[in-house]
Write a protein that holds these residues in place. Structure first.
Motif, PDB file in Angstrom:
ATOM      1  N   MET A  78     -65.634 -27.621   4.458  1.00  0.00           N
ATOM      2  CA  MET A  78     -64.721 -28.494   5.181  1.00  0.00           C
ATOM      3  C   MET A  78     -65.007 -28.404   6.678  1.00  0.00           C
ATOM      4  SD  MET A  78     -61.222 -27.740   2.993  1.00  0.00           S
ATOM      5  CE  MET A  78     -60.380 -29.250   3.462  1.00  0.00           C
ATOM      6  N   ALA A  79     -64.576 -29.411   7.405  1.00  0.00           N
ATOM      7  CA  ALA A  79     -64.993 -29.560   8.790  1.00  0.00           C
ATOM      8  C   ALA A  79     -64.100 -28.814   9.771  1.00  0.00           C
ATOM      9  CB  ALA A  79     -65.007 -31.042   9.158  1.00  0.00           C
ATOM     10  N   ALA A  80     -64.669 -28.568  10.947  1.00  0.00           N
ATOM     11  CA  ALA A  80     -63.850 -28.162  12.090  1.00  0.00           C
ATOM     12  C   ALA A  80     -63.081 -29.381  12.565  1.00  0.00           C
ATOM     13  CB  ALA A  80     -64.743 -27.642  13.208  1.00  0.00           C
ATOM     14  N   VAL A  81     -61.927 -29.150  13.168  1.00  0.00           N
ATOM     15  CA  VAL A  81     -61.164 -30.264  13.727  1.00  0.00           C
ATOM     16  C   VAL A  81     -60.776 -29.940  15.161  1.00  0.00           C
ATOM     17  CG1 VAL A  81     -59.018 -29.389  12.706  1.00  0.00           C
ATOM     18  CG2 VAL A  81     -59.147 -31.766  13.458  1.00  0.00           C
ATOM     19  N   ALA A  92     -70.894 -35.584  11.726  1.00  0.00           N
ATOM     20  CA  ALA A  92     -69.821 -35.466  12.700  1.00  0.00           C
ATOM     21  C   ALA A  92     -69.078 -36.794  12.783  1.00  0.00           C
ATOM     22  CB  ALA A  92     -70.371 -35.072  14.064  1.00  0.00           C
ATOM     23  N   VAL A  93     -67.847 -36.740  13.267  1.00  0.00           N
ATOM     24  CA  VAL A  93     -67.002 -37.925  13.382  1.00  0.00           C
ATOM     25  C   VAL A  93     -66.192 -37.829  14.665  1.00  0.00           C
ATOM     26  CG1 VAL A  93     -65.016 -39.155  12.416  1.00  0.00           C
ATOM     27  CG2 VAL A  93     -66.792 -38.319  10.894  1.00  0.00           C
ATOM     28  N   VAL A  94     -66.130 -38.932  15.403  1.00  0.00           N
ATOM     29  CA  VAL A  94     -65.202 -39.072  16.522  1.00  0.00           C
ATOM     30  C   VAL A  94     -64.357 -40.307  16.231  1.00  0.00           C
ATOM     31  CG1 VAL A  94     -64.915 -39.437  18.996  1.00  0.00           C
ATOM     32  CG2 VAL A  94     -66.795 -38.014  18.166  1.00  0.00           C
ATOM     33  N   ASP A 114     -51.053 -50.667  33.876  1.00  0.00           N
ATOM     34  CA  ASP A 114     -51.345 -49.619  34.843  1.00  0.00           C
ATOM     35  C   ASP A 114     -51.997 -48.416  34.164  1.00  0.00           C
ATOM     36  OD1 ASP A 114     -50.954 -48.714  37.659  1.00  0.00           O
ATOM     37  OD2 ASP A 114     -49.796 -47.130  36.684  1.00  0.00           O
ATOM     38  N   THR A 115     -51.551 -48.104  32.937  1.00  0.00           N
ATOM     39  CA  THR A 115     -52.082 -46.958  32.209  1.00  0.00           C
ATOM     40  C   THR A 115     -52.395 -47.333  30.766  1.00  0.00           C
ATOM     41  OG1 THR A 115     -49.872 -46.205  31.554  1.00  0.00           O
ATOM     42  CG2 THR A 115     -50.766 -45.300  33.595  1.00  0.00           C
ATOM     43  N   ALA A 116     -53.300 -46.592  30.168  1.00  0.00           N
ATOM     44  CA  ALA A 116     -53.626 -46.711  28.736  1.00  0.00           C
ATOM     45  C   ALA A 116     -53.751 -45.302  28.180  1.00  0.00           C
ATOM     46  CB  ALA A 116     -54.923 -47.486  28.526  1.00  0.00           C
ATOM     47  N   ARG A 117     -53.200 -45.097  27.002  1.00  0.00           N
ATOM     48  CA  ARG A 117     -53.210 -43.768  26.395  1.00  0.00           C
ATOM     49  C   ARG A 117     -53.896 -43.818  25.035  1.00  0.00           C
ATOM     50  NH1 ARG A 117     -48.388 -44.573  28.969  1.00  0.00           N
ATOM     51  NH2 ARG A 117     -47.836 -43.046  30.588  1.00  0.00           N
ATOM     52  N   MET A 118     -54.757 -42.846  24.800  1.00  0.00           N
ATOM     53  CA  MET A 118     -55.457 -42.775  23.513  1.00  0.00           C
ATOM     54  C   MET A 118     -55.389 -41.355  22.963  1.00  0.00           C
ATOM     55  SD  MET A 118     -59.486 -42.945  24.631  1.00  0.00           S
ATOM     56  CE  MET A 118     -59.231 -44.340  25.733  1.00  0.00           C
ATOM     57  N   SER A 119     -55.402 -41.267  21.640  1.00  0.00           N
ATOM     58  CA  SER A 119     -55.447 -39.979  20.949  1.00  0.00           C
ATOM     59  C   SER A 119     -56.566 -40.029  19.925  1.00  0.00           C
ATOM     60  CB  SER A 119     -54.118 -39.673  20.260  1.00  0.00           C
ATOM     61  OG  SER A 119     -53.082 -39.534  21.201  1.00  0.00           O
ATOM     62  N   ALA A 120     -57.269 -38.913  19.752  1.00  0.00           N
ATOM     63  CA  ALA A 120     -58.449 -38.926  18.888  1.00  0.00           C
ATOM     64  C   ALA A 120     -58.629 -37.597  18.170  1.00  0.00           C
ATOM     65  CB  ALA A 120     -59.699 -39.237  19.721  1.00  0.00           C
ATOM     66  N   THR A 121     -59.436 -37.640  17.120  1.00  0.00           N
ATOM     67  CA  THR A 121     -59.819 -36.433  16.396  1.00  0.00           C
ATOM     68  C   THR A 121     -61.337 -36.362  16.324  1.00  0.00           C
ATOM     69  OG1 THR A 121     -59.550 -35.191  14.329  1.00  0.00           O
ATOM     70  CG2 THR A 121     -59.738 -37.562  14.122  1.00  0.00           C
ATOM     71  N   VAL A 122     -61.857 -35.134  16.350  1.00  0.00           N
ATOM     72  CA  VAL A 122     -63.290 -34.865  16.263  1.00  0.00           C
ATOM     73  C   VAL A 122     -63.512 -33.931  15.085  1.00  0.00           C
ATOM     74  CG1 VAL A 122     -65.276 -33.825  17.432  1.00  0.00           C
ATOM     75  CG2 VAL A 122     -63.596 -35.155  18.751  1.00  0.00           C
ATOM     76  N   ARG A 123     -64.515 -34.228  14.253  1.00  0.00           N
ATOM     77  CA  ARG A 123     -64.812 -33.394  13.079  1.00  0.00           C
ATOM     78  C   ARG A 123     -66.311 -33.097  13.035  1.00  0.00           C
ATOM     79  NH1 ARG A 123     -59.972 -33.512   9.618  1.00  0.00           N
ATOM     80  NH2 ARG A 123     -58.456 -34.507  11.008  1.00  0.00           N
ATOM     81  N   TYR A 124     -66.630 -31.853  12.595  1.00  0.00           N
ATOM     82  CA  TYR A 124     -68.033 -31.487  12.408  1.00  0.00           C
ATOM     83  C   TYR A 124     -68.114 -30.260  11.522  1.00  0.00           C
ATOM     84  CZ  TYR A 124     -66.829 -28.173  16.149  1.00  0.00           C
ATOM     85  OH  TYR A 124     -66.220 -27.192  16.900  1.00  0.00           O
ATOM     86  N   PHE A 125     -69.291 -30.044  10.894  1.00  0.00           N
ATOM     87  CA  PHE A 125     -69.527 -28.888  10.039  1.00  0.00           C
ATOM     88  C   PHE A 125     -70.223 -27.742  10.772  1.00  0.00           C
ATOM     89  CE2 PHE A 125     -69.680 -32.195   6.543  1.00  0.00           C
ATOM     90  CZ  PHE A 125     -68.471 -31.828   5.970  1.00  0.00           C
TER      91      PHE A 125
END
Length: 428
Positions: free
Chosen positions: A219-222, A270-272, A288-299
């Motif tokens: 399973m991947a790191a997160v 890997a995944v972004v 004026d602003t933009a907000r983003m949230s993300a996940t990163v995965r890799y083995f």
């Protein structure tokens, strides 16, 4: 290939299976009771009380309130370890006389099961439906707890069949924020020191009657990040007076995909994923602003730190080119789940006996999902494996974290059998 983990002559496999099959009704009863009373991470009070009550009823030593709601049960086998027979140095040149070495130090095997549920409203219409509004066992942890209880009961009743010590770890908060690390910090792998650890996950991505097991990365790191783009708002008809945070964010989202496409060796996985993007309040107003949230995965563990660096380089570069600023919050949640070669072989040889056909062993079963079992595997060698639990014929094949998730409860007995045979084979 000859297995390096043969069955000891004293192990009666048919006896194990028959004894566990007689436990099946109790396994189902325990699982359904737990399913009706799901609790979120570090709030598993009812679950913990139920587990402790059963362990006390069976006379099993255990500690409670570890990392809030965690429990560790300890079961010591009564079987004496077999002395290793060696040639005596004096007699070696004259005959084949053998002498007995001192008895080996009994080993310690840990079994880990997670107990927490998810903040999901259950949509199943079953007699054992969740009674807690907005909380549901949508990932099978109720099954994991029932399997661990069944294993504890069996081992306590059959202590004459193994020579070492088994620690059964009932862990809180796997889903988030992670209960494994605080349990380790509380000393669950010490006194006595654990030599190896195993665990399973009921897995609706595999059909009932199969086991997914492999050495190495399972399973991947997160890792996760939140980023706020700080632009300059204004009228949609006058963009030259602004720094459009939406345009900047769009460029960043696209550019982030080049990390995997152009910075990661194609042999690696890997995944972004940017899962959230929020900006603006009206169609003719530049945000004026933009907000983003993300996940990163890799083995690959060597990627630790790499994605953080590249994500910030991309965000900083695009913001600078567009005249924007940014605020980045980046953190690592769980490392990858890396199975030990030898313990994975032990699990595989047991799986071949339990599923009774090589076609039921799935070696290529990696997933980009993450698990905090990884923290245990960083401390001691071990193996985490998947136990197939899907049965489409019974409409039991919804994916994990779905509001209609459920599994074929036949897998409960298979899980106990996997653990019990691993114990007896490990100590042999």
């Amino acid at each position: 290939m000859v297995s390096t983990f043969p069955n000891p002559a004293s192990v009666d496999l048919s006896r194990i299976r028959l004894a566990i099959r007689s436990l099946q009704p109790q396994l189902v009863e325990w699982r359904r009771r737990l399913h009706q009373q799901p609790e979120l991470g570090f709030q598993e009070k009812l679950t913990s009380e139920f587990v402790s009550q059963k362990l006390q009823e069976w006379g099993i030593d255990h500690q409670t309130a570890i990392a809030h709601t965690g429990i560790v049960a300890t079961i010591k086998g009564n079987k004496l370890p077999t002395p290793i027979r060696l040639r005596s140095q004096q007699a070696a040149s004259h005959s084949a006389t053998l002498t007995a070495s001192p008895l080996p130090t009994p080993q310690v095997l840990a079994i880990r099961a997670d107990m927490d549920a998810l903040p999901i409203q259950e949509l199943n219409e079953v007699p054992y439906k969740s009674q807690h509004d907005g909380v549901m066992h949508a990932c099978g942890h109720d099954g994991h707890t029932a399997i661990a209880l069944g294993t504890a009961y069996y081992l306590q009743e059959h202590r004459q069949d193994f020579s070492g010590t088994v620690k059964i770890i009932f862990q809180p908060a796997e889903e988030s924020p992670g209960g494994a690390k605080p349990m380790i910090e509380a000393g669950v792998l010490k006194n006595p020191d654990v030599d190896a650890i195993i665990g399973l996950h009921l897995w609706n991505n595999l059909p009932l009657g199969t086991v997914g097991v492999r050495a190495g990365a399972l399973m991947a790191a997160v890792e996760c990040f939140n980023c706020t783009i700080l632009g300059k708002g204004g009228h949609g008809a006058l963009p030259h007076q602004t720094v459009d945070s939406v345009v900047v964010a769009a460029q960043i989202v696209n550019a982030l995909q080049t990390i995997v496409a152009r910075n990661v060796n194609p042999i690696d996985s890997a995944v972004v994923t940017v899962g959230e993007l929020h900006a603006g309040t009206k169609r003719n107003v530049i945000a004026d602003t933009a907000r983003m949230s993300a996940t990163v995965r890799y083995f690959n563990p060597s990627f630790k730190g790499f994605f953080h660096q590249r994500v910030e380089q991309i965000i900083a570069g695009i913001c600078q080119s567009q005249g924007a600023n940014y605020d980045l919050e980046y953190w690592s949640l769980y490392p990858p789940v890396i199975n030990d070669i030898k313990i994975a072989e032990l699990v595989r040889t047991v799986a071949e006996e339990v599923v009774e056909t090589p076609m039921g062993i799935v070696p290529e079963c990696q997933t980009m999902a993450a698990e905090d079992m990884s923290f245990f595997l960083q401390e001691v060698p071990g193996c985490y494996f998947f136990l197939g639990s899907a049965n489409p014929a019974k409409d039991l094949a919804y994916p994990h974290h779905h509001p209609r998730f459920d599994f074929d409860e036949t897998a409960l007995g298979m899980g106990v059998e996997m653990f019990v045979r691993c114990v007896e084979k490990f100590f042999s």
